[in-house]
Scaffold this active site. Structure first.
Site, mmCIF file in Angstrom:
data_model
loop_
_atom_site.group_PDB
_atom_site.id
_atom_site.type_symbol
_atom_site.label_atom_id
_atom_site.label_comp_id
_atom_site.label_asym_id
_atom_site.label_seq_id
_atom_site.Cartn_x
_atom_site.Cartn_y
_atom_site.Cartn_z
ATOM 1 N N ASP A 200 0.830 -1.204 0.000
ATOM 2 C CA ASP A 200 0.000 0.000 0.000
ATOM 3 C C ASP A 200 0.870 1.262 0.000
ATOM 4 O O ASP A 200 1.872 1.335 0.713
ATOM 5 C CB ASP A 200 -0.879 -0.032 1.265
ATOM 6 C CG ASP A 200 -1.992 0.990 1.245
ATOM 7 O OD1 ASP A 200 -2.794 0.960 0.297
ATOM 8 O OD2 ASP A 200 -2.071 1.812 2.186
ATOM 9 N N GLU A 262 1.931 -0.399 -4.925
ATOM 10 C CA GLU A 262 0.870 0.522 -5.334
ATOM 11 C C GLU A 262 1.517 1.833 -5.785
ATOM 12 O O GLU A 262 1.666 2.785 -5.016
ATOM 13 C CB GLU A 262 -0.124 0.782 -4.189
ATOM 14 C CG GLU A 262 -1.372 1.503 -4.708
ATOM 15 C CD GLU A 262 -2.129 2.330 -3.681
ATOM 16 O OE1 GLU A 262 -3.235 2.777 -3.999
ATOM 17 O OE2 GLU A 262 -1.616 2.559 -2.573
HETATM 18 C C1 GLC Z 1 -4.311 2.964 -0.724
HETATM 19 C C2 GLC Z 1 -5.528 2.079 -0.636
HETATM 20 C C3 GLC Z 1 -6.696 2.915 -0.218
HETATM 21 C C4 GLC Z 1 -6.407 3.495 1.144
HETATM 22 C C5 GLC Z 1 -5.079 4.258 1.151
HETATM 23 C C6 GLC Z 1 -4.596 4.500 2.541
HETATM 24 O O1 GLC Z 1 -4.421 3.908 -1.719
HETATM 25 O O2 GLC Z 1 -5.732 1.423 -1.848
HETATM 26 O O3 GLC Z 1 -7.890 2.184 -0.185
HETATM 27 O O4 GLC Z 1 -7.437 4.356 1.538
HETATM 28 O O5 GLC Z 1 -4.057 3.534 0.508
HETATM 29 O O6 GLC Z 1 -4.159 3.306 3.130
#
Ligand code: GLC
Ligand code: CA
Length: 518
Positions: A200, A262
């Site tokens: 993440d 991500e």
């Molecule tokens: C990422 C996740 C999202 C979350 C954010 C904070 O972007 O995909 O759902 O709100 O991180 O953890």
């Protein structure tokens, strides 16, 4: 050497809270997933990614983690996780766990201790700072969920940093205990048998030590002055040391454990997708339905990666974006386009990530404000609707209460018309979206490993795209009218039953795609 399993894999993202509910409390859970793994296997995917299921106050639906070594009681137990993994492996499905290293929950033991006394050594594991003279936040950074990225600590004089909700304090990655803890967390899940991680907020872990104000810059597209949101946060060089360590840890298990970051901007992927760091990062195509734009996006993502055998990780959807059917026009047009887009991506070299419900052609749900639960909605004071609309639970069966998801009211209501899109209805029809997904994924599997990595664009009429990889040619018509182009073999399958090869031509109905094999 056979290529590693993930190189041409299709992954299926499971949003745990909304997939399947085993105990009728309205919330999806791990035993629910286990009971539906046959469905996932039958789709023809290779792996699943599970969104966070750790103990959590659910202020950001699990992305606020209170304990990285356990399962939230609402989702099950560690034994339920083990059972899920065992069943997945029996079905030859790999399992990725979501790891959240940028922030913890404010209910994590570390943060609770940090705010309990000013003497706590655990304060150094977060970012605490004094307000500016006059009481303004320590700097001008903003939260992705709206408002300043700082909140005053409860019962203390300082403020703490949170790039997301105030209940998600950011960790201080400069502190060695933070890095050490995450190595322990990785090993904990790898020891249990996890096949890898989706990381993440992967590019934002380190913050500039001086926490300086972000400067005004000229926007690349509009030229207008705006604050540089990447400043001091994104792509700090120390990240690479962390990912090199993580890669060593993963490799020490078996060479097939994978790390997916991500990170969406393809121009930055080449820094991370290298043999000693991450395996993958997302090439999310979030564009208007326009052939030239899609071609450019595919090219940008491909040319960003340089290593041999590195190809983009294509994706159209996840739990944070408006569902593709809706983005691409909604209703039957949006559904046709989303299916055509999938066929276009599935033929490309690289991996594909699907998001649960894409295979059913689900649309974004316009929930009444009273039903919304996403912190984005609350922190923007309703100015942004938030992400609940793509997180509505799956409809499993037409005749049952709540479309078979749960006997109890689901945590987000399932629209009544979704009964028609339920899995049991679509499974009975070859021409359903589900039928098309299964056929396309089976086609990809049959060809996997037999296609060259290289792809070449073919000349194609305006408003269409076509490319070949060895014997396979994929063509997609972005127009609202039918087109024809010279055929490149026999038709394997099309996203529309009206796609045809005859008289030496491929005939594509509006908003459709087809695979041909020479
Ligand atoms: C990422 C996740 C999202 C979350 C954010 C904070 O972007 O995909 O759902 O709100 O991180 O953890
Ligand atoms: Ca449940």
């Amino acid at each position: 050497m056979p290529q590693p399993w993930w190189v041409s894999a299709v992954f299926y993202q499971i949003y745990v809270r909304s997939f399947a509910d085993s105990n009728d409390d309205g919330i999806g859970d791990l035993p629910g997933i286990t009971s539906r793994l046959d469905y996932v296997r039958d789709l023809g995917v290779d792996a699943i990614w599970l969104t966070p299921f750790y103990p959590s106050p659910q202020k950001d639906h699990g992305y606020d983690v209170a304990d990285y070594f356990d399962v939230d009681p609402a989702y099950g137990t560690l034994e339920d996780f083990d059972r899920l993994l065992e069943r997945a492996h029996e079905l030859r499905l790999k399992v990725l766990v979501d790891i959240v290293p940028n922030h913890t929950s404010d209910q994590h033991e570390w943060f609770k201790a940090a705010v309990a006394t000013r003497e706590s050594p655990l304060r150094e594991r977060y970012h605490f700072a004094d307000p500016k003279p006059g009481g303004a936040p320590p700097n001008n950074w903003t939260s992705s969920f709206g408002g300043p990225a700082w909140s005053p600590e409860p019962n203390g004089p300082q403020w703490y940093l949170h790039l997301f909700a105030p209940e998600q304090p950011d960790l201080n990655w400069w502190h060695p205990a933070v890095a050490a803890e995450f190595e322990r967390i990785l090993k904990f899940w790898l020891d249990r048998g996890a096949d890898g991680f989706r990381i993440d907020v992967a590019a934002a872990l380190f913050k500039r030590k001086d926490l300086a104000d972000r400067p005004l810059i000229a926007d690349r597209v509009t030229g207008a002055a705006r604050f540089d949101s990447a400043f001091g946060i994104i792509d700090q060089p120390q990240l690479h040391e962390v990912y090199r360590r993580w890669r060593q840890i993963a490799n020490a298990y078996t060479p097939d454990r994978v790390l997916v970051g991500e990170i969406f901007d393809p121009r930055r992927h080449s820094r991370y997708i290298v043999p000693d760091q991450l395996h993958m990062a997302f090439a999310l195509i979030h564009l208007p339905w326009d052939a030239a734009l899609w071609k450019r996006s595919i090219e940008v993502s491909r040319s960003a990666l340089r290593g041999p055998g590195t190809e983009p990780t294509w994706t159209l959807a996840n739990h944070d974006v408006v569902r593709p059917v809706t983005r691409l026009g909604g209703g039957s047009t949006g559904r046709a386009r989303a299916l055509a887009a999938l066929l276009l991506l599935l033929g490309l070299p690289g991996q594909v990530f699907l998001y649960q419900g894409e295979e059913l052609g689900l649309e974004e749900v316009d929930l009444p404000d009273t039903e919304r639960q996403d912190p984005v909605f609350f922190h923007s004071e309703g100015r942004q609707k938030g992400r609940d609309g793509c997180r509505v639970p799956l409809p499993w069966s037409r005749g049952q209460a709540n479309a078979g998801f749960s006997a109890a009211a689901p945590w987000l209501p399932i629209p009544e018309p979704w009964g028609r899109l339920a899995v049991d209805v679509q499974a009975a029809s070859e021409e359903s979206t589900l039928g098309h997904f299964r056929r396309a994924l089976a086609g990809r599997r049959r060809l996997a490993g037999r296609l060259p990595e290289a792809m070449v664009w073919r000349a194609a009429p305006g408003g269409t795209l076509a490319y070949s990889r060895g014997r396979l040619t994929v063509a997609c018509n972005f127009l609202d009218r039918p087109v024809r182009m010279p055929a490149q073999g026999r038709l394997l399958f099309g996203s529309s039953p009206l796609a045809r090869v005859d008289g030496g031509f491929l005939r594509l109905p509006p908003n459709s795609a087809a695979w041909q094999l020479a």
